[in-house]
Design an enzyme around this catalytic site. Structure first.
Site, PDB file in Angstrom:
ATOM      1  N   ASP A 272      18.270   1.561 -13.132  1.00 45.75           N
ATOM      2  CA  ASP A 272      18.860   1.998 -11.871  1.00 45.75           C
ATOM      3  C   ASP A 272      20.263   1.422 -11.710  1.00 45.75           C
ATOM      4  O   ASP A 272      20.423   0.280 -11.267  1.00 45.75           O
ATOM      5  CB  ASP A 272      17.964   1.545 -10.704  1.00 45.75           C
ATOM      6  CG  ASP A 272      18.486   2.053  -9.362  1.00 45.75           C
ATOM      7  OD1 ASP A 272      19.414   2.890  -9.363  1.00 45.75           O
ATOM      8  OD2 ASP A 272      17.956   1.612  -8.321  1.00 45.75           O
ATOM      9  N   LYS A 279      25.809   0.394  -8.068  1.00 42.68           N
ATOM     10  CA  LYS A 279      25.467  -0.961  -7.631  1.00 42.68           C
ATOM     11  C   LYS A 279      26.557  -1.937  -8.082  1.00 42.68           C
ATOM     12  O   LYS A 279      27.240  -1.664  -9.067  1.00 42.68           O
ATOM     13  CB  LYS A 279      24.152  -1.397  -8.288  1.00 42.68           C
ATOM     14  CG  LYS A 279      22.916  -0.770  -7.699  1.00 42.68           C
ATOM     15  CD  LYS A 279      21.669  -1.361  -8.350  1.00 42.68           C
ATOM     16  CE  LYS A 279      20.411  -0.697  -7.838  1.00 42.68           C
ATOM     17  NZ  LYS A 279      20.117  -0.988  -6.426  1.00 42.68           N
ATOM     18  N   ASP A 290      13.109  -1.501 -12.934  1.00 39.61           N
ATOM     19  CA  ASP A 290      12.846  -0.543 -11.861  1.00 39.61           C
ATOM     20  C   ASP A 290      11.730   0.455 -12.232  1.00 39.61           C
ATOM     21  O   ASP A 290      11.457   1.389 -11.488  1.00 39.61           O
ATOM     22  CB  ASP A 290      14.148   0.182 -11.500  1.00 39.61           C
ATOM     23  CG  ASP A 290      14.231   0.566 -10.029  1.00 39.61           C
ATOM     24  OD1 ASP A 290      13.442   0.028  -9.243  1.00 39.61           O
ATOM     25  OD2 ASP A 290      15.077   1.410  -9.682  1.00 39.61           O
ATOM     26  N   ARG A 353      12.564   7.036  -3.893  1.00 37.71           N
ATOM     27  CA  ARG A 353      11.802   7.899  -2.969  1.00 37.71           C
ATOM     28  C   ARG A 353      11.906   9.363  -3.351  1.00 37.71           C
ATOM     29  O   ARG A 353      11.007  10.146  -3.073  1.00 37.71           O
ATOM     30  CB  ARG A 353      12.274   7.628  -1.529  1.00 37.71           C
ATOM     31  CG  ARG A 353      13.719   7.898  -1.298  1.00 37.71           C
ATOM     32  CD  ARG A 353      14.264   7.163  -0.065  1.00 37.71           C
ATOM     33  NE  ARG A 353      14.599   5.762  -0.340  1.00 37.71           N
ATOM     34  CZ  ARG A 353      15.099   4.922   0.553  1.00 37.71           C
ATOM     35  NH1 ARG A 353      15.290   5.301   1.802  1.00 37.71           N
ATOM     36  NH2 ARG A 353      15.366   3.674   0.218  1.00 37.71           N
TER      37      ARG A 353
END
Ligand code: BES
Ligand code: MN
Ligand code: ZN
Length: 498
Positions: A272, A279, A290, A353
């Protein structure tokens, strides 16, 4: 690791090293008293001088110098008798194993701690000691070119019981622990592998391998299959990466096919970067973890199958990278999920999600008895609970309670956060059905709130393991790195679900 159970007395047994347990303020229990007599009072002296008091995880190492039938003795403290738990037994077993291995001891013996704790049958005691021992000795050195083959390894543990009747039950506890620990090792390995090894394709291959070994059905969905199903969440997240996404399906039919399965969904984000909402560089390497939820759910079904549990279990792992490539999702893009619901992607770093949404919809196919998902979903969960508890949220209080109980037995702490409808407002989008972030507050709740919209057809609970999947500080039975969190708890839940 070879773990034996035999009928025998710790006083008479011959061997290399014997570990003996005691409670705080009661070091000189009947067994230790007898050993101490042969040692001409050394232990009594240690207690008197307050060098050894039996505090939790406190140890002392004694050379018997010919005074006993064994060469060495390890004393281990269990702490206060009233505060004893199964997990403290797991921790102390781990402590003994590491001390023994550190001293170059290959064969270790131990009696059983004298404890009649409520709900602690011999089988659980056998399982717990074996689990603590095996899990503490886990190592990950697959990328070290110099293998330390001379490393002295503890290779045998013998459990002594004076009660013939206990031998069989202890043995079955040990055999359960061996199977569960194998699954935890497998899960930890998957997580510890770097992102350039553990790609979605690698996860899928490992799932196939496990399926073959354990007699589980395995099916992998590729991009064209996902397109047909309209899995816009998973496809959208994977668009910025050269690695093709995979959707892993494992099915273990342990009882009649017409019995509704328990479906386990795990986030399989193999790296990720955050995507276009990149990030910060510092600590980004941790995002190889992740996929811990996915790895844990593969481990859990693997354990369920090797234990031959009479339950039907399905594991679903949407696997993808989240990268900022030229065709990546952009902030503001709208994705259409498999359910038909649309989601506005306001932050490409809230990707978990999105892939879970499709997996939760896919789960409906099974008309499941319950669905449990596990994901390193939100940094907010680390802020709320730190590294000691997994967050749990869901739409079914009974399911949540059952999982909390299983967590207690497994020594994996879970703590519930609310999922009240008041929070739904925060993820309403201006232009789509939903948006993938909910603002600064309640990050773990708004993430779970989005999942809730896709999990309305069955009892469902969500585990946020962002703070518990990885540890920088070693714990007695968890070395630094991947924890393999959830595997033991979920197996415990499955064992009590029929
Ligand atoms: N995988 C991360 C969550 C995470 C953070 C796991 C720290 C383990 C340790 C997740 O995909 C993420 O990036 N979440 C964002 C969501 C935010 C953009 C709403 C987060 O928590 O910062
Ligand atoms: Mn992210
Ligand atoms: Zn993520």
């Amino acid at each position: 690791m070879n773990i034996k159970v035999i009928k025998g007395s710790p006083i008479k047994i011959k061997g290399v090293c014997l570990a003996l347990w005691c409670f705080e303020k009661d070091v000189l229990n009947p067994v230790i008293k007898q050993v101490d007599k042969q040692l001409t009072g050394i232990i009594r002296q240690l207690v008197k001088e307050k060098i050894f008091e039996g505090k939790l995880n406190q140890t002392t190492f004694i050379y018997s110098l010919g005074k006993l039938n064994v060469d060495k003795v390890i004393l281990i403290g269990l702490g206060k008798k009233k505060e004893m738990t199964l997990d403290k037994l797991r921790q102390t077993s781990a402590t003994i194993a590491k001390i023994a291995e550190g001293k170059g001891i290959k064969k270790l013996m131990t009696n059983l701690p004298d404890m009649k704790i409520k709900g602690m049958p011999a089988m659980d005691i056998g399982q717990t000691i074996a689990e603590g021992t095996i899990l503490s000795l886990y190592k990950f050195n697959k990328y070290k070119s110099e293998k330390n083959n001379n490393e002295k390894k503890l290779s045998e543990l013998t459990l002594l019981t004076e009660n013939e009747k206990n031998v069989k039950t202890l043995k079955s506890g040990v055999s359960i622990a061996l199977k569960i620990s194998k699954a935890v090792y497998f899960t930890r390995d998957l997580i510890n592998h770097p992102g350039n090894t553990a790609t979605p394709t690698y996860l899928a291959e490992q799932a196939k391998k496990i399926a073959k070994q354990c007699n589980i059905k395995c099916k992998i969905l590729n991009k064209p299959d996902m397109e047909k199903l309209g899995m816009g969440g998973l496809l959208g997240v994977s668009k910025g990466s050269h690695q093709p996404p995979k959707f892993i399906i494992l099915e273990y039919w342990g009882t009649k096919k017409n019995k509704a399965p328990i479906v386990l969904v795990g986030k399989g984000l193999t790296f990720d970067s955050g995507g276009i909402s990149l990030k910060p560089g510092q600590g980004m390497e941790e995002m190889k973890t992740d996929m811990s939820g996915g790895a844990g759910m593969i481990g859990a079904i693997m354990a369920a199958a090797s234990l031959k549990l009479p339950v039907n279990v399905v594991t679903l792992v949407p696997a993808s990278e989240n990268m900022p490539g030229g065709s990546a999702n952009k902030p503001g893009d709208v994705l259409k999920t498999m359910s038909g619901k649309t989601i506005e992607v306001l932050n490409t770093d809230a990707e978990g999600r999105l892939i879970l949404a499709d997996a939760l919809t896919y789960a409906e196919k099974y008309k499941p008895k319950s669905v449990l998902d596990m994901a390193t979903l939100t940094g907010a969960c680390v802020i709320a609970l730190g590294n000691h508890a997994t967050g749990i949220l869901g739409n079914d209080e009974k399911l949540i309670d059952d999982i909390k109980k299983a967590g207690e037995v497994a020594g994996e702490k879970v703590w519930q956060l609310p999922l009240w409808e008041e929070y739904d407002e925060l993820i309403k989008s201006d232009i789509a059905d939903l948006k993938n972030i909910g603002g600064r507050g309640a990050g773990t709740i708004t993430a779970a709130g989005l999942l809730k919209k896709f999990a309305s057809e069955y009892p469902w609970a969500h585990l946020d393991i962002a703070g518990t999947a990885w540890t920088e500080k070693p714990k007695p039975y968890v070395p630094k790195g991947a924890v393999g969190v959830g595997v033991r708890m979920i197996v415990q839940y499955l064992r009590t679900s029929f």
